[in-house]
Scaffold this active site. Structure first.
Site, mmCIF file in Angstrom:
data_model
loop_
_atom_site.group_PDB
_atom_site.id
_atom_site.type_symbol
_atom_site.label_atom_id
_atom_site.label_comp_id
_atom_site.label_asym_id
_atom_site.label_seq_id
_atom_site.Cartn_x
_atom_site.Cartn_y
_atom_site.Cartn_z
ATOM 1 N N THR A 28 -0.094 5.245 -4.871
ATOM 2 C CA THR A 28 1.075 4.806 -5.805
ATOM 3 C C THR A 28 1.271 5.435 -7.155
ATOM 4 O O THR A 28 2.256 5.690 -7.678
ATOM 5 C CB THR A 28 1.182 3.132 -5.972
ATOM 6 O OG1 THR A 28 1.377 2.575 -4.797
ATOM 7 C CG2 THR A 28 2.537 2.830 -6.614
ATOM 8 N N ASP A 35 0.946 -1.173 -0.023
ATOM 9 C CA ASP A 35 0.179 -0.095 -0.111
ATOM 10 C C ASP A 35 1.010 1.330 -0.008
ATOM 11 O O ASP A 35 1.622 1.509 1.036
ATOM 12 C CB ASP A 35 -0.914 0.081 1.330
ATOM 13 C CG ASP A 35 -1.870 1.200 1.261
ATOM 14 O OD1 ASP A 35 -2.408 1.173 0.421
ATOM 15 O OD2 ASP A 35 -1.772 1.905 2.212
#
Length: 546
Positions: free
Chosen positions: A90, A56
Site C-alpha cells: 500500500t 492487504d
C-alpha cells in the site's frame, strides 16, 4: 496521409500524460484508506460471488477488475513490492500515485517530463541512502526486536487481536528455517515452513509444530493411527486396478469366467500391497485413490494409509521425513522410504508427522480462526509477517515506523535539493513532498488532523529526533522505535524504488494508440481525448470494482 484504421483511438502529448496520471492516481487512491493500524477494510466480490474482506494492498489490487493498461502498471508495483519485500504494498502504490500527482503540477508549470524524471531518479537514490543511514542493525538472535517487526506488520489487520502470540510464532518459524551461510550472512528458506488453517477454534489456539500436518483420515477404521518410529512411503500412484486406455467390451459365457476376472483384479491389488509391505513401509501417504480391497489388505498388514493427500502436502512431507516420492509401487524399495513419527489428533482430525534424522527439516504453522473469512485474513497477515521477518533477518536492518522514516527522508531530500542545480531541484522537492504522504495518510485514517501531525513530526526531526513518528492510538508524536513500531529497511527502500520506477515509466509516455478491439465501453466513435478514457481500456472496468 491516413496510416491508422478508422476505429483506432489515439491520445497525444499533454492529454496522454494527463490520462495516464489520472488512471494511476485512481489506483493509488483506491487503497490509500487501508494504510496503517487504523486503516479500513475493503470487501471484494468476484464474478463467482466469493467474498474477500481485507486491507492487504496487493490482495485488493489483484482482485479488483482493473481494465486499464496504465492502472495495471501500478498494480505491478504492488506485486513487485510483495515479491521483493513481503509487505509495504500500500505504501509503494500510494507513493507512486502521489509522485504522479506532484509531477502533474510540475508539468503544468511547463517543466519538461525529462527534467522531472531525472529529478525523481536522483531523489530516489538519495532517499535510499538516507534510509540506510538512519537504519538500525538487527541479528537473528534479537528475538524481541524481530517480534516487534512482526507485530508492526500485523497491526491493523485481523490478526492484530492475537498479534503477540502470532508474532512469537512467526519469529520461531523464521528461526527454525534460518541457516548461516559461509560468508556469515543468514539465509531464510521459507519453503521449509508450511501454513495450515483450521476453522471452528479461537486464533489464540494457533501453534507451531515441528513437522507436517495432514488434514486427512485413515482409509480404514482398523488401521493403526500412531507410530513412534515409522517408515513412511510417499506415493504418487493409485493403489487401484489400472483401467485400459481404450473402451473394451468383454463377453463372458459363465459365472466362472467372471470370477476369473475378479480373481485377477484381486491378485493385482494383493501384489501392489505386498510390494508396499515388502519395502518395510508402516505408513503410506498416497496422492491418489486407494481401492476398497487394497484398503482391507493394508489394514490386515497393519499399515496406516491415507489417500488423496494434496500434492503440496506430499512435497512438504518429503522435506520433513526425507525419502522420495514414488510413482511406481512395483519398484518401491526400502531406500525410498522416509522416517519419522506419526500421531493422530482425533479431536482435530489431523495427522502430525515429525521427521527423524539429519535430513529431516520443516515446520508447520497451524492457524486457527472462528470462520473461513477470519482465518483467511489471519493467514494473509501471517504470511506478510513471515516475509517481513525473513527479509529483516536476511537484510539485517530495521527503521522506525509511524511515518518517522518518511519524514526523515523528506528532510534529507530537501537539504539535498539545495545542492542540485536546474529544474531537477523542483522535482526532488516534489519527491520529498510525496514521501510525506505516508504520515499524512496515517493521521487521516486515524481521524487526526494530517497537517498538524506532519508539522509536529517535522519539528521533532528538526530537533534531531530521527525516530519521531505518530502514535495513531494516542495521536501523540513519540519515539516509535522505542514504542516497538519497527519496519524492515529493505521494505522502505524497495517501496521508494518501485514507486519511482513506475512513476517515471508513466511520465515517459506521450502517445497512446489503441485499436478498437481494446475498447471496453463506448462505441469507439468518440476518439482522442482523455475524457473518453473509458473507451481506451477502461476506467469504467476499474471504477466499477472500487
Amino acid at each position: 496521409m491516413i496510416i491508422m484504421g478508422d476505429d483506432a483511438q489515439r491520445v497525444k502529448d499533454r492529454d496522454a500524460q494527463e490520462y495516464n496520471i489520472q488512471a494511476a492516481r485512481a489506483v493509488a487512491e483506491s487503497v490509500r484508506s487501508t494504510l496503517g493500524p487504523k486503516g479500513m477494510d475493503k470487501m471484494l466480490v468476484d464474478s463467482m460471488g466469493d467474498v474477500t474482506i481485507t486491507n492487504d494492498g496487493v490482495t485488493i489490487l489483484t482482485e479488483m477488475d482493473i481494465d486499464n493498461p496504465t492502472a495495471e502498471m501500478i498494480v505491478e508495483v504492488a506485486e513487485t513490492q510483495e515479491d521483493e519485500a513481503g509487505d509495504g504494498t500500500t505504501t509503494a502504490v500510494a507513493i507512486a500515485g502521489e509522485l504522479l500527482k506532484n509531477a502533474e503540477e510540475l508539468l503544468n508549470q511547463e517543466i519538461h517530463p525529462t527534467a522531472v524524471i531525472n529529478g525523481f531518479h536522483l531523489a530516489s537514490q538519495e532517499a535510499r541512502s538516507a534510509v540506510d543511514e538512519v537504519s538500525e542493525s538487527v541479528t537473528p538472535d534479537d528475538t524481541e526486536l524481530l517480534q516487534k517487526v512482526a507485530e508492526t506488520s500485523m497491526t491493523g489487520k485481523s490478526s492484530e487481536l492475537d498479534k503477540e502470540l502470532l508474532a512469537r510464532l512467526v519469529v520461531e518459524t523464521v528461526e527454525a528455517v534460518t541457516v548461516e551461510a559461509d560468508d556469515g550472512s543468514y539465509v531464510v528458506d521459507l519453503q521449509n515452513a508450511n501454513i495450515e488453517t483450521q476453522t471452528g477454534r479461537g486464533t489464540g489456539e494457533s501453534e507451531l509444530l515441528h513437522g507436517a500436518v495432514v488434514d486427512k483420515d485413515p482409509v480404514h477404521d482398523n488401521m493403526p493411527s500412531e507410530f513412534e518410529h515409522a517408515d513412511i512411503l510417499l506415493l504418487d500412484e493409485a493403489i487401484e486396478i489400472e483401467e485400459t486406455d481404450v473402451d473394451t467390451t468383454v463377453n463372458v459365457d459363465s459365472p466362472g469366467q467372471l470370477q476369473q476376472f475378479l480373481d485377477q483384479e484381486e491378485k493385482e491389488l494383493r501384489e501392489k500391497v505386498q510390494h508396499i509391505v515388502d519395502s518395510g513401509a508402516d505408513v503410506v501417504f498416497c496422492q491418489k485413490g486407494i481401492d476398497d480391497m487394497a484398503q482391507h489388505y493394508l489394514a490386515k498388514e497393519g499399515v496406516l494409509a491415507v489417500r488423496r493427500t494434496k500434492k503440496s502436502d506430499i512435497g512438504f512431507l518429503r522435506d520433513v521425513v526425507g525419502g522420495a516420492v514414488v510413482s511406481d509401487v512395483t519398484s518401491v524399495t526400502e531406500a525410498d522410504l522416509g522416517h519419522g513419527s506419526v500421531q493422530r489428533d482425533g479431536d482435530d482430525e489431523l495427522f502430525y508427522v515429525e521427521g527423524h534424522g539429519d535430513e529431516a527439516h520443516g515446520v508447520t504453522l497451524l492457524l486457527r480462526g472462528a470462520t473461513d473469512h477470519v482465518v483467511d485474513e489471519i493467514e494473509r497477515g501471517v504470511e506478510d509477517a513471515l516475509d517481513v521477518v525473513s527479509t529483516t533477518v536476511s537484510d539485517g536492518r530495521v527503521v522506525s515506523g509511524g511515518g518517522a522514516i518518511e519524514v526523515e527522508v523528506a528532510r534529507k531530500l530537501r537539504s539535498y535539493a539545495s545542492t542540485v542545480s536546474g529544474r531537477e531541484q523542483l522535482a526532488i522537492e516534489a519527491f520529498a513532498d510525496a514521501v510525506e504522504l505516508v504520515p499524512r495518510v496515517l493521521a487521516g485514517n486515524a481521524g487526526l488532523d494530517s497537517i498538524d501531525t506532519l508539522v509536529n513530526i517535522r519539528e521533532a526531526h528538526e530537533d534531531g529526533d530521527v525516530h519521531a513518528g505518530l502514535n495513531v492510538f494516542s495521536g501523540d508524536v513519540e519515539d516509535t522505535f522505542d514504542a516497538g513500531v519497527v519496519e524492515p529497511a529493505h521494505s522502505k527502500e524497495q517501496a521508494l524504488s518501485s514507486a519511482t520506477e513506475a512513476a517515471n515509466l508513466v511520465l515517459k509516455i506521450d502517445d497512446i494508440i489503441a485499436a478498437d478491439e481494446l475498447s471496453t465501453s463506448g462505441d469507439g466513435d468518440e476518439g482522442g481525448a482523455p475524457g473518453g478514457a473509458g473507451g481506451m481500456g477502461g476506467m469504467g472496468g476499474m471504477g466499477g470494482a472500487m
